[in-house]
Design an enzyme around this catalytic site. Sequence first.
Site, PDB file in Angstrom:
ATOM      1  N   HIS A   1      -0.043  -5.102 -11.269  1.00 27.98           N
ATOM      2  CA  HIS A   1       0.465  -5.032  -9.899  1.00 27.98           C
ATOM      3  C   HIS A   1      -0.566  -5.628  -8.932  1.00 27.98           C
ATOM      4  O   HIS A   1      -1.740  -5.275  -8.992  1.00 27.98           O
ATOM      5  CB  HIS A   1       0.702  -3.557  -9.567  1.00 27.98           C
ATOM      6  CG  HIS A   1       1.587  -3.316  -8.382  1.00 27.98           C
ATOM      7  ND1 HIS A   1       2.833  -3.889  -8.266  1.00 27.98           N
ATOM      8  CD2 HIS A   1       1.412  -2.561  -7.269  1.00 27.98           C
ATOM      9  CE1 HIS A   1       3.389  -3.495  -7.118  1.00 27.98           C
ATOM     10  NE2 HIS A   1       2.544  -2.693  -6.501  1.00 27.98           N
TER      11      HIS A   1
ATOM     12  N   SER B   1       4.551  -5.592  -2.935  1.00 31.12           N
ATOM     13  CA  SER B   1       4.703  -4.142  -3.148  1.00 31.12           C
ATOM     14  C   SER B   1       5.466  -3.511  -1.978  1.00 31.12           C
ATOM     15  O   SER B   1       6.563  -3.965  -1.670  1.00 31.12           O
ATOM     16  CB  SER B   1       3.318  -3.518  -3.344  1.00 31.12           C
ATOM     17  OG  SER B   1       3.430  -2.222  -3.847  1.00 31.12           O
ATOM     18  N   ALA B   2       4.877  -2.505  -1.298  1.00 36.00           N
ATOM     19  CA  ALA B   2       5.590  -1.934  -0.151  1.00 36.00           C
ATOM     20  C   ALA B   2       5.860  -3.018   0.895  1.00 36.00           C
ATOM     21  O   ALA B   2       6.864  -2.955   1.616  1.00 36.00           O
ATOM     22  CB  ALA B   2       4.777  -0.795   0.461  1.00 36.00           C
TER      23      ALA B   2
ATOM     24  N   ASP C   1       3.771  -5.368 -13.735  1.00 32.88           N
ATOM     25  CA  ASP C   1       3.748  -4.662 -12.451  1.00 32.88           C
ATOM     26  C   ASP C   1       3.681  -3.146 -12.642  1.00 32.88           C
ATOM     27  O   ASP C   1       3.150  -2.437 -11.799  1.00 32.88           O
ATOM     28  CB  ASP C   1       5.020  -5.001 -11.643  1.00 32.88           C
ATOM     29  CG  ASP C   1       4.733  -5.904 -10.445  1.00 32.88           C
ATOM     30  OD1 ASP C   1       3.597  -5.898  -9.941  1.00 32.88           O
ATOM     31  OD2 ASP C   1       5.661  -6.623 -10.017  1.00 32.88           O
TER      32      ASP C   1
ATOM     33  N   GLY D   1       0.827  -1.202   0.000  1.00 25.69           N
ATOM     34  CA  GLY D   1       0.000   0.000   0.000  1.00 25.69           C
ATOM     35  C   GLY D   1       0.859   1.249   0.000  1.00 25.69           C
ATOM     36  O   GLY D   1       0.508   2.267   0.591  1.00 25.69           O
ATOM     37  N   ALA D   2       2.020   1.150  -0.661  1.00 23.03           N
ATOM     38  CA  ALA D   2       2.870   2.324  -0.885  1.00 23.03           C
ATOM     39  C   ALA D   2       3.375   2.955   0.413  1.00 23.03           C
ATOM     40  O   ALA D   2       3.739   4.124   0.417  1.00 23.03           O
ATOM     41  CB  ALA D   2       2.131   3.372  -1.727  1.00 23.03           C
TER      42      ALA D   2
END
Length: 576
Positions: free
Chosen positions: A450, A208-209, A336, A121-122
């Site tokens: 992604h 991701s994050a 992605d 979630g960045a």
Amino acid sequence: MMLLLLFGVWLNSASAANLGVVQTEGGQVEGQSHRMGLFSTVDVFKGIPFADVPGKWEKPKPHPGWSGILKATKYRDRCLQVTLLQTKTQGSDDCLYLNIFVPQGRKLSTNLPVMVYLFGGAFLLGASNDVAVLGNSLYDGKEMADRGGVIVVTVNYRVGTMGFLSTGDGRLPGNYGLWDQHAAISWVRRNIRAFGGNPDNVTIFGQSAGAASVSFQMLSPYSKGLFRRAISQGGVALSPWALQKNPMALTKKIARKVGCSRKDVDVMLTCLKMSDPVGLTLAGKINVLLLLGKGVVMDLLQLAPVIDGDFIPDEPSQLFHNTAHFDYLAGVNSMDGHFFAGVDVPSINKKNVTSVEQVEGLLAGLTKEKGNAAVSSAFGAYSSHWGSAPEQEVVKKTVVDIETDFLFLVPTQIALQLHANNSSGARTYSYLFDMKTRIPGFPHWVEAEHAEDLQYLFGKPFSIPLVYFPRHRDVSRYMIAYWTNFARTGDPNTGNSRVPVLWPPFTKLHQPYLTINHNITKSSVRYDLRSDYVTYWTKTYSNLPSVRREEEEEEVEEEEEDGGMNREGKLIQLSV
Ligand SMILES: *[C@@H]1O[C@H](CO)[C@@H](O)[C@H](O)[C@H]1NC(C)=O
Ligand SMILES: *[C@@H]1O[C@H](CO)[C@@H](O)[C@H](O)[C@H]1NC(C)=O
Ligand SMILES: *[C@@H]1O[C@H](CO)[C@@H](O)[C@H](O)[C@H]1NC(C)=O
Ligand SMILES: *[C@@H]1O[C@H](CO)[C@@H](O)[C@H](O)[C@H]1NC(C)=O
Ligand SMILES: *[C@@H]1O[C@H](CO)[C@@H](O)[C@H](O)[C@H]1NC(C)=O
């Protein structure tokens, strides 16, 4: 009726074992048993505290404990964060909780491998129980636990301003979210035996994050001996979005937004510490509209881990000796970068022509630090297969390749190499996930977007079968088998589950990778993933001289709120 009733009684007596009340270091907890098959259940514990309510920008502290039995049957709040559309906040400071999924057969499980999941979630949003689909959280661990015979643990950590604000020095060192993850993994190590887990067999995994977080946890000297293996899906600490480059500038900008702008940094910090967490969290949001064709989405992902001289003592690329004893499995989705590409060059998803100028504009945005020479050099590398009159589909896919390579694929290949090159007996595995997208409305050529790997890993084609086809259950079965075998033995081919094809390890001298989709055969094992492009970015590009561009820093600066909701929403989805 009678027959059904009898069958029901028999089912209950045939029922698998369950844990009942479990003693943890903080006190007793009781979860709920969920039936999976005839002789299998999963004990689910939701909302167990792994640390106390954290102080603002402080490391997590031990939980004081409780008396009586804690009913662990409801997910607790996510950590305070902006909503998907970033118009308000949700969640709470009181958020350091984890959830445990324990598979049971007829006898109580013991000594199971343990897999701890870090959400993506960045570094801005997300939670251990994120994205509910038909009442079923995307990260619900029941299918993985049941099919793979592993304990799945999902954990919360602080995000956004509360998780990652930093002055880049000792005053506000940052990385609070990483410390939370570390506290959660440590709690698992201390307590999981009581749930039937083997504390010496812990694998951390994330996307991701969360994948970059896995990578940071491996690099940190604090993780020595804490876990055994790690999996990164679509992100590593070397990704250009994973590390804050100028934390003080960002802290000043956030201070301005909440009325704490002061010449003296200490006075500014005192003001920030007294500010309302909701206002601080909103001040950390990102605004895509600010780009106005002048930058790229990547520039907006700013609140992230920092080199703090402590948890992360040095540049990530200088810390791979710390990873030598962890087995590591890492890979990317073939597209992605597609969401990012769609925000930066919207024409790729439309009928509109994607022009050479647009491709060059994207490259200029990504390669700012190297100036104009880099644009023609990178354009040359990426258009070399175009011929004189490339089809639009070729050009559009090139745009996606550029973002995928730059943000995800190339950094992942370097991390795999640094891991394999430093390894002392630990194994390394590389994959490319390339199922066609299931997101409606995208052009026909779009492959794995992604985060599209997660629905298969978490077994959604089994838990919500009506919205999937048999081929989706195939890929789901394969991924769960490889991933949980890896958690059990350090080798994705060996363990409780049969796999379709032998996945060879990535070594110093050979770089095989497994192409993962619904049809895995011998030819799914390939070599040297996009090595021409890996070489381009790591050798040719990195040898170009850097240029200074101070003005550029300020460009994506002055804030205009509101409007453009769709584009913002779209951006956030992509960073899940
Ligand atoms: C991890 O678990 C597997 C399967 O239970 C077992 O064979 C292996 O010895 C365990 N490893 C350690 C270090 O305990
Ligand atoms: C091992 O990791 C270090 C960083 O810790 C890196 O500088 C070095 O190049 C790596 N070794 C090899 C052989 O790649
Ligand atoms: C895309 O094409 C449509 C229809 O031809 C046009 O109205 C629109 O302005 C174009 N958009 C861009 C960004 O060029
Ligand atoms: C890893 O080692 C191989 C073989 O020595 C070498 O070719 C490669 O450049 C190394 N990778 C990194 C990132 O150091
Ligand atoms: C699966 O892949 C093989 C080649 O690897 C191909 O021959 C076969 O037709 C594919 N099957 C399906 C169902 O796509």
